[in-house]
Design a protein around this motif. Structure first.
Motif, PDB file in Angstrom:
ATOM      1  N   PHE A   1       0.830  -1.205   0.000  1.00 12.26           N
ATOM      2  CA  PHE A   1       0.000   0.000   0.000  1.00 12.26           C
ATOM      3  C   PHE A   1       0.869   1.262   0.000  1.00 12.26           C
ATOM      4  O   PHE A   1       0.560   2.244  -0.684  1.00 12.26           O
ATOM      5  CB  PHE A   1      -0.960  -0.009   1.192  1.00 12.26           C
ATOM      6  CG  PHE A   1      -1.865   1.189   1.230  1.00 12.26           C
ATOM      7  CD1 PHE A   1      -2.715   1.473   0.173  1.00 12.26           C
ATOM      8  CD2 PHE A   1      -1.845   2.058   2.317  1.00 12.26           C
ATOM      9  CE1 PHE A   1      -3.541   2.601   0.187  1.00 12.26           C
ATOM     10  CE2 PHE A   1      -2.669   3.180   2.347  1.00 12.26           C
ATOM     11  CZ  PHE A   1      -3.520   3.440   1.278  1.00 12.26           C
TER      12      PHE A   1
ATOM     13  N   GLU B   1       1.813   1.926  -3.367  1.00 10.49           N
ATOM     14  CA  GLU B   1       0.665   2.457  -4.121  1.00 10.49           C
ATOM     15  C   GLU B   1       0.514   3.966  -3.861  1.00 10.49           C
ATOM     16  O   GLU B   1       0.314   4.755  -4.795  1.00 10.49           O
ATOM     17  CB  GLU B   1      -0.594   1.701  -3.675  1.00 10.49           C
ATOM     18  CG  GLU B   1      -1.855   2.019  -4.457  1.00 10.49           C
ATOM     19  CD  GLU B   1      -3.084   1.339  -3.834  1.00 10.49           C
ATOM     20  OE1 GLU B   1      -2.929   0.291  -3.170  1.00 10.49           O
ATOM     21  OE2 GLU B   1      -4.197   1.881  -4.004  1.00 10.49           O
TER      22      GLU B   1
ATOM     23  N   TRP C   1       0.989   7.034  -6.530  1.00 15.26           N
ATOM     24  CA  TRP C   1      -0.075   8.011  -6.749  1.00 15.26           C
ATOM     25  C   TRP C   1       0.457   9.436  -6.558  1.00 15.26           C
ATOM     26  O   TRP C   1       0.159  10.342  -7.349  1.00 15.26           O
ATOM     27  CB  TRP C   1      -1.242   7.738  -5.790  1.00 15.26           C
ATOM     28  CG  TRP C   1      -2.385   8.678  -5.986  1.00 15.26           C
ATOM     29  CD1 TRP C   1      -3.362   8.604  -6.928  1.00 15.26           C
ATOM     30  CD2 TRP C   1      -2.646   9.875  -5.229  1.00 15.26           C
ATOM     31  NE1 TRP C   1      -4.228   9.669  -6.810  1.00 15.26           N
ATOM     32  CE2 TRP C   1      -3.807  10.471  -5.774  1.00 15.26           C
ATOM     33  CE3 TRP C   1      -2.004  10.491  -4.141  1.00 15.26           C
ATOM     34  CZ2 TRP C   1      -4.345  11.651  -5.263  1.00 15.26           C
ATOM     35  CZ3 TRP C   1      -2.535  11.665  -3.642  1.00 15.26           C
ATOM     36  CH2 TRP C   1      -3.703  12.231  -4.202  1.00 15.26           C
TER      37      TRP C   1
ATOM     38  N   GLN D   1      -9.660   8.511  -4.199  1.00 15.09           N
ATOM     39  CA  GLN D   1      -8.955   7.226  -4.089  1.00 15.09           C
ATOM     40  C   GLN D   1      -9.629   6.302  -3.086  1.00 15.09           C
ATOM     41  O   GLN D   1      -9.210   5.158  -2.919  1.00 15.09           O
ATOM     42  CB  GLN D   1      -7.506   7.453  -3.629  1.00 15.09           C
ATOM     43  CG  GLN D   1      -6.629   8.194  -4.616  1.00 15.09           C
ATOM     44  CD  GLN D   1      -6.503   7.421  -5.894  1.00 15.09           C
ATOM     45  OE1 GLN D   1      -7.031   7.813  -6.933  1.00 15.09           O
ATOM     46  NE2 GLN D   1      -5.836   6.280  -5.824  1.00 15.09           N
TER      47      GLN D   1
END
Ligand SMILES: Cc1cc2nc3c(=O)[nH]c(=O)nc-3n(C[C@H](O)[C@H](O)[C@H](O)COP(=O)(O)OP(=O)(O)OC[C@H]3O[C@@H](n4cnc5c(N)ncnc54)[C@H](O)[C@@H]3O)c2cc1C
Lengths: 366, 403
Positions: free
Chosen positions: B14, B17, B21, B55
């Motif tokens: 995560f 991620e 982003w 998101q």
């Protein structure tokens, strides 16, 4: 992420607390520190019988191959009890060096160390106090060791002395029989009751099978062993500082002035809060460093941080506690000064300037 | 079960991620609508909050019953850490999280229905109306009152130091609703729409020259009955219960944010020469930065431990108070040394064209003065650590905020 020790680790710490409370209460620690007689043999044997001398010894040589975190939890208890420095020197640092040796060297020394029949000490510091970067005593295979080392712990009682010397174009580690007639010791007094010696080597032969690791290639072995020792020492400091905190808080609850316990005064409360902060944050760095070592992660920065931080914060705890104890802490009878001196002795071993430079490089300073 | 500092594969995935982003949506491209108060959550940016919402990251840890995704506790820590390391403007996020937590824990069905979806979308933001001119550390000295009028409540009073109140959607306003046996009885918490008639919200210019605080005058402000948050008359006790976790979330991102400041100082020291030698070769500079890096690491690990306690529901008695004091005092030392490192440039205002690092260090330094005051002063919190953590005797004269 988990902050709970294993059941086994909890047991190790509980047994240690119990054993040390009985065999090494602060009153005994103070007596021994005062008369300079050093760690009694029977205590060392009992501790070995509990499996502690062999915690870092490989399983096939009579040890339990425990993690550094296990050592840290035990060392915290030892620090709490103001236990002498020998444990880390022999069972962590010297053991790690010997474990890097040949199978014959390991067989010859480690089972007996694990059983508590023998112990080893380290002759590293030069008379001027310099450490690994300033080694002056020379050792070449086929020649003899001739010269002086200082600050050698328990040299009169040790069975083996690991000598860090200059030779073979680098650092050569020599495993010396402490009872060789060419080895002479003279003691000095210390503040914290550790027995430190000057060791003189005169015509002690350096044979190829006494050299640990490659001749001239001992630096990496030495550095790793010292790094693990630094984590264990930092854990001792955390344990000692925790003991100081416990004693201080207890005192603040029972000492009454102006009709109230001094612990009701904010000035005292806030000082105690700072002691708690220092102890708990130092413990976090120490556990983290040990965890990184055990997990096989790069640990150099974490170790430098743990060692540098525990030393300064530990001493800050001790000094602040003196203020809270008032005149009582000034007396030889009270254990505070011994705990303070033990932190001092442990932090002296840590090369703070070198640690800070390791950290400076790690954070990207050119 | 064993001591383990690794966050685990799921959390690390995560984190990657979030970083990806952030790389695709550089935080500096989002317009700013409110001051960065230096805590580590960056400036106030509604557009950035809405981008996070898109998101699904605002509500990701909420229970499904409230529209959440029930993701693990750690994902929130990972998100905050990555945002702080990137210097992202997520200023309003913590306030949204706190309001959402309170609404889910004890809000009315209507509050949950109307506000939670808006929070999840990044549409609703919150200010806190606790402090008053006469009630700082001693919050119980507050005089704002609310009285029932039919199904509604009507509030009269005066709040001060309400951060971002002028640009937020709702206030959480604590007011006296009854005279109880003790001062801590008879207080209630209200969710008050900032656009309600009778509200006057005046900006207060800060030491930075920017506006962060507001003074709020409530003159017969009408609030629907089910906008009372929690149990009537028990608002203070409920506030104390959530204070601990609020303190944790309000300071968790301080360590990564300080790490970011430290990295700026390191780059500055590497790139700047004074008297012909790079600052980075100066022994004092090296050692001081190394010591600060160590303190920041100790802080990070301490907050990880508290995070683990909260995740495992191990009771925290004093840890967040201790952690907050340590965080804010460490931050003050980082800021102070930052100025020292800038040498003569440290005297320049943050907006001076000569100010190194865009004036960030001056701005940060000034804001750190407020951190040891806001949300419980370091003095009050040290008392909390001493009395709750070490069980030293209370002096028994009143309960100060943070106790
Ligand atoms: C940056 C910032 C953001 C803020 N944001 C908000 C907000 O959004 N909403 C809101 O409601 N409020 C907010 N506040 C206000 C904040 O909650 C109060 O400033 C804080 O509670 C302290 O109150 P005070 O400023 O009145 O100081 P005081 O309480 O007057 O304290 C002054 C000094 O006296 C000391 N003192 C007071 N009582 C004690 C005691 N019992 N023991 C020992 N020492 C004591 C304090 O530690 C301090 O050093 C914010 C403040 C700042 C600085």
């Amino acid at each position: 992420m988990d902050f709970r020790p294993t059941d086994q680790q909890r047991m190790l710490a509980a047994v240690a607390r119990d054993f040390l409370d009985k065999r090494w209460p602060l009153a005994v620690a103070q007596d021994v520190a005062r008369d300079g007689r050093g760690l009694p043999n029977d205590v060392w044997r009992e501790l070995a019988a509990l499996g502690w001398a062999g915690l870092r010894v490989p399983g096939d040589l009579g040890g339990s191959e425990a993690s550094l975190l296990d050592v840290v939890l035990l060392a915290e208890e030892m620090g709490r009890a103001a236990f002498p420095a020998r444990y880390v020197t022999s069972a962590v640092v010297a053991t790690a060096i010997i474990a890097a040796g040949t199978s014959a060297q390991r067989q010859r020394v480690l089972p007996a160390m694990s059983a508590g029949d023998r112990f080893a000490t380290l002759a590293l510091a030069e008379p001027d106090g310099s450490g690994p970067d300033g080694i002056a005593l020379t050792a070449e295979v086929g020649r003899t060791l001739d010269g002086v080392k200082r600050f050698v712990l328990d040299a009169d009682a040790a069975d083996h002395v690991i000598v860090a010397a200059r030779g073979g174009g680098g650092v050569t580690l020599v495993l010396v029989d402490a009872r060789h007639p060419g080895v002479g010791v003279s003691s000095t007094t210390t503040m914290a009751g550790d027995r430190l010696f000057e060791v003189t080597f005169a015509g002690v032969p350096v044979r190829a099978d006494d050299v640990i690791g490659p001749a001239g290639g001992g630096r990496a072995i030495l550095d790793e062993a010292l790094a693990h020792g630094a984590v264990a020492r930092a854990a001792e400091i955390v344990g000692t500082a925790q003991r100081i905190l416990d004693l201080t808080v207890e005192h603040a609850k029972v000492r009454v002035q102006s009709g109230r316990p001094i612990g009701a005064f904010q000035a005292i409360q806030h000082a105690c809060a700072d002691l708690l902060r220092d102890v708990e944050t130092a413990r976090g760095l120490v556990y983290h460093a040990a965890w990184r070592v055990d997990a096989g992660r790069d640990a150099a920065t974490a170790i430098a941080m743990a060692s540098a931080y525990a030393g300064t914060r530990g001493l800050a705890v001790a000094r602040r506690a003196h203020q809270i104890f008032g005149a009582m802490g000034y007396s030889a009878e009270h254990p505070l000064h011994l705990l303070h001196k033990r932190i001092h002795a442990a932090s002296v071993e840590s090369d703070r300037a070198a640690h800070l430079d390791t950290i400076a490089r790690a954070i990207g300073l050119a | 079960m064993s001591i383990d500092f690794a966050l685990g594969a799921e959390a690390e995935a995560f984190a990657a991620e979030v970083r990806a982003w952030l790389a695709a949506n550089p935080p500096e491209r989002f317009p700013i609508d409110g001051m960065d108060a230096g805590y580590g959550s960056g400036a106030h940016s509604r557009p950035f909050l809405q981008a996070l919402a898109a998101q699904g990251w605002i509500s990701m840890t909420w229970p499904r019953a409230f529209g959440g995704a029930e993701r693990a506790f750690w994902t929130k820590l990972v998100l905050l850490e990555e945002l702080a390391l990137a210097g992202a403007p997520f200023g309003p996020l913590t306030g949204c999280d706190q309001a959402a937590d309170a609404i889910m824990a004890r809000g009315s069905e209507r509050l949950a229905r109307e506000l939670l979806p808006r929070i999840a979308r990044g549409d609703a933001t919150f200010w806190q109306g606790f402090s008053e001119p006469g009630a700082g550390s001693d919050l119980l000295g507050l005089t704002t009152e609310a009285r029932r009028d039919g199904d509604d409540w009507v509030i009269r009073g005066h709040k001060i130091w309400s951060s971002h109140a002028g640009i937020s959607s709702y206030g959480l306003v604590i007011a006296r609703t009854a005279r109880g046996a003790s001062r801590s009885d008879g207080l209630s918490m209200f969710v008050v729409d900032s656009t309600s008639p009778g509200m006057e919200i005046r900006p207060i210019v800060s030491l930075t020259g920017g506006v962060y605080h507001y003074e709020v005058f409530l003159d017969e402000v009408r609030v629907p009955g089910d906008f009372l948050l929690g149990t009537e008359h028990q608002g203070f006790r409920e506030l104390l219960q959530s204070l601990d976790t609020d303190r944790f979330w309000g300071r968790f991102y301080k360590a990564p944010a300080l790490r970011r400041v430290l990295d700026q100082l390191v780059r500055h020291a590497n790139a700047t020469s004074r008297g012909g030698a790079p600052l980075s070769r100066d022994a004092y500079v090296r050692r001081t930065l190394a010591e600060l890096a160590t303190d920041i690491e100790a802080l990070r690990l301490y907050f990880y431990r508290i995070g683990w306690m909260l995740a495992e529901q191990v009771p925290t008695r004093y840890e967040t108070a201790l952690g907050k004091v340590f965080a804010d005092e460490t931050g003050q030392r980082v800021g102070a040394f930052g100025l020292e490192l800038l040498g003569p440039h440290a005297a320049l205002a943050p907006d001076s064209p000569w100010a190194p690092l865009g004036g960030a260090i001056q701005h940060f330094y000034l804001t750190t003065m407020g951190h040891t005051i806001a949300g419980g002063t370091s003095e009050v919190l040290r008392t909390t650590v001493a009395t709750r953590g070490l069980e030293l005797p209370r002096d028994g004269r009143g309960v100060a905020r943070g106790a």
